[in-house]
Every structure is written in C-alpha cells, then in structure tokens.
Design a protein around this motif. Structure first.
Motif, PDB file in Angstrom:
ATOM      1  N   TYR A   1       0.822  -1.203   0.000  1.00  0.00           N
ATOM      2  CA  TYR A   1       0.000   0.000   0.000  1.00  0.00           C
ATOM      3  C   TYR A   1       0.862   1.263   0.000  1.00  0.00           C
ATOM      4  O   TYR A   1       1.903   1.328   0.661  1.00  0.00           O
TER       5      TYR A   1
ATOM      6  N   ASN B   1      -2.626  -7.827  -1.865  1.00  0.00           N
ATOM      7  CA  ASN B   1      -3.364  -6.578  -2.019  1.00  0.00           C
ATOM      8  C   ASN B   1      -2.407  -5.484  -2.474  1.00  0.00           C
ATOM      9  O   ASN B   1      -1.527  -5.068  -1.728  1.00  0.00           O
ATOM     10  N   ASP B   2      -2.572  -5.045  -3.708  1.00  0.00           N
ATOM     11  CA  ASP B   2      -1.695  -4.053  -4.350  1.00  0.00           C
ATOM     12  C   ASP B   2      -2.544  -2.800  -4.582  1.00  0.00           C
ATOM     13  O   ASP B   2      -3.280  -2.697  -5.557  1.00  0.00           O
ATOM     14  N   ARG B   3      -2.453  -1.824  -3.668  1.00  0.00           N
ATOM     15  CA  ARG B   3      -3.395  -0.706  -3.685  1.00  0.00           C
ATOM     16  C   ARG B   3      -2.728   0.630  -3.346  1.00  0.00           C
ATOM     17  O   ARG B   3      -1.775   0.690  -2.575  1.00  0.00           O
ATOM     18  N   ASN B   4      -3.284   1.673  -3.924  1.00  0.00           N
ATOM     19  CA  ASN B   4      -2.919   3.058  -3.570  1.00  0.00           C
ATOM     20  C   ASN B   4      -1.440   3.350  -3.785  1.00  0.00           C
ATOM     21  O   ASN B   4      -0.835   4.133  -3.050  1.00  0.00           O
TER      22      ASN B   4
ATOM     23  N   THR C   1      -0.167  -9.970 -12.976  1.00  0.00           N
ATOM     24  CA  THR C   1      -0.817 -11.077 -12.285  1.00  0.00           C
ATOM     25  C   THR C   1       0.202 -12.116 -11.831  1.00  0.00           C
ATOM     26  O   THR C   1       0.849 -12.758 -12.658  1.00  0.00           O
TER      27      THR C   1
ATOM     28  N   ASN D   1      -2.417  -1.496 -17.847  1.00  0.00           N
ATOM     29  CA  ASN D   1      -2.779  -1.010 -16.529  1.00  0.00           C
ATOM     30  C   ASN D   1      -4.098  -0.277 -16.588  1.00  0.00           C
ATOM     31  O   ASN D   1      -4.569   0.275 -15.677  1.00  0.00           O
TER      32      ASN D   1
ATOM     33  N   SER E   1      -5.476  -8.746  -5.743  1.00  0.00           N
ATOM     34  CA  SER E   1      -6.352  -7.575  -5.826  1.00  0.00           C
ATOM     35  C   SER E   1      -5.508  -6.335  -6.075  1.00  0.00           C
ATOM     36  O   SER E   1      -4.601  -6.029  -5.301  1.00  0.00           O
ATOM     37  N   ARG E   2      -5.803  -5.623  -7.170  1.00  0.00           N
ATOM     38  CA  ARG E   2      -5.087  -4.401  -7.495  1.00  0.00           C
ATOM     39  C   ARG E   2      -6.109  -3.303  -7.730  1.00  0.00           C
ATOM     40  O   ARG E   2      -6.994  -3.427  -8.569  1.00  0.00           O
ATOM     41  N   SER E   3      -5.993  -2.207  -6.977  1.00  0.00           N
ATOM     42  CA  SER E   3      -6.969  -1.128  -7.148  1.00  0.00           C
ATOM     43  C   SER E   3      -6.399   0.196  -6.653  1.00  0.00           C
ATOM     44  O   SER E   3      -5.487   0.240  -5.826  1.00  0.00           O
ATOM     45  N   HIS E   4      -6.947   1.273  -7.189  1.00  0.00           N
ATOM     46  CA  HIS E   4      -6.635   2.635  -6.746  1.00  0.00           C
ATOM     47  C   HIS E   4      -5.151   2.978  -6.860  1.00  0.00           C
ATOM     48  O   HIS E   4      -4.632   3.785  -6.088  1.00  0.00           O
ATOM     49  N   ASN E   5      -4.465   2.362  -7.825  1.00  0.00           N
ATOM     50  CA  ASN E   5      -3.100   2.757  -8.125  1.00  0.00           C
ATOM     51  C   ASN E   5      -3.115   3.858  -9.180  1.00  0.00           C
ATOM     52  O   ASN E   5      -4.028   3.940  -9.999  1.00  0.00           O
TER      53      ASN E   5
END
Length: 202
Positions: free
Chosen positions: A135, A165-168, A180, A202, A188-192
C-alpha cells in the motif's frame, strides 16, 4: 530469531543482498518460523547483482511469519527485486507481510531489473497463511531487462497463499508488465496511479 527492528540506518554499496533475514534455525535444511520483523525509516542504496549471483535489497523469507517494511527510501537496487521472498519445502505459515509508505527510485538511466519484479518477488515453495499488503508506495523510474516482468509483485507457479493486495501505489516512468502473479493467490489491485508507464494493460 523474532522481534527484530532495523531502523534509522543508511545501508549502501553492499554486495548482493543488502538485508538478509531468515527464521529460526532447524535441522534438515529448514528454518523455524520467526515473527515480528520491522524494517523502517532506512536509506537503502546500491548493491551488486549478476546473472549468477542475484542481489536484492531484502532477501526475506524461509520461515518469516510477520514482517513490516515501511517508510524506507530505496534507490538503485539491482537484481531479482527490492524484496525477494523464498521458502524451502517444510516452511509454511508465512505472512502477513506489510509493505507501505516506501519510495522505490532508480536514478541510473541504464538501470534494468534482471529478475522477476522491481518491488517484490515470491519464489521457492512459499506457503503463506497471511496476506501480503502493498500500500501507498512510490515506484519511480524502474525498467526491466528483455524477458523480465516489471510488475510491482510477481510470484512463481509453485507458490501459494491468501491475498496479495496491491493498492494506492504511485507508479511513475516505469515498466509495468503483466501484473498477475502465478501460483495460488487471490490478487487484488486497485486505486493505483500510473504516469508515463510503458505497458498499456494497466
């Protein structure tokens, strides 16, 4: 070993792995599980790596249950990845791992990563029962060599675990190939945020 904290250090110009951590010694070539490792507020820069002797910023694996890597400035680390985790057969129950608030930066225009990832690579027969959380990191100017993956995180096909979890995270002027991981994971990847990134997936 357990309950170790490494903080407020400048670790530079090392050979191969700048930091090398394993769990407690056990017979028959395995490590017993160690817990509560913290690496924070350090400056880590410049290491040695070659195709024969892969380097990394932190060789952290084989029986480490719980590790936090936070608020470090990391520059020009070469080799497999900044952090390479691996486990031999018999080491299970690894995780959770927390990687947050770090800046991974490459100032060398000729830099390229010779290994599987630029921030985190999971290797060996690693079995995680805790999540891996990545994060709020900055990943700047990282490139990969031909045939390598530029993901924030990669994992080999014989690894398994819970969630990655790969985020922000902020990824700037970098190669971000197929993100992946292989193996058995819930990824889970989000909000990058991506700026001037080579790969369009991406």
């Amino acid at each position: 070993s357990s309950n170790l904290t490494l903080e407020y250090n400048a670790l530079t110009d090392s050979g191969q792995a700048t930091i090398f951590i394993r769990g407690r010694n056990q017979p028959c070539g395995t490590q017993g599980n160690g817990t509560a490792y913290v690496i924070r507020y350090n400056y880590l820069a410049r290491n040695y790596s070659s195709p024969v002797q892969h380097g990394e910023g932190c060789s952290c694996g084989q029986g480490i249950d719980d590790i936090t890597i936070a608020f470090n400035l990391v520059e020009n680390i070469y080799g497999t990845a900044f952090m390479a985790m691996g486990a031999v057969t018999g080491n299970t129950g690894m995780g959770p791992y927390h990687i947050y608030g770090n800046r991974f930066n490459w100032t060398d225009a000729n830099y390229c990563s010779a290994g599987g990832a630029q921030v985190l690579h999971i290797d060996g027969s690693s079995v995680f029962t805790g999540d891996i959380n990545i994060y709020n990191n900055t990943h700047a100017n990282g490139k990969v060599c031909t045939g390598s993956s530029g993901s924030m995180v990669t994992a080999n096909s014989n690894t398994s675990g819970q969630a990655i979890n790969d985020r922000n995270n902020l990824i700037y002027n970098a190669t971000q190939a197929n993100p992946t991981p292989q193996g058995t994971w819930t990824y889970s990847r989000s909000h990058n945020a991506y700026f001037d990134v080579d790969d369009s997936s991406n």
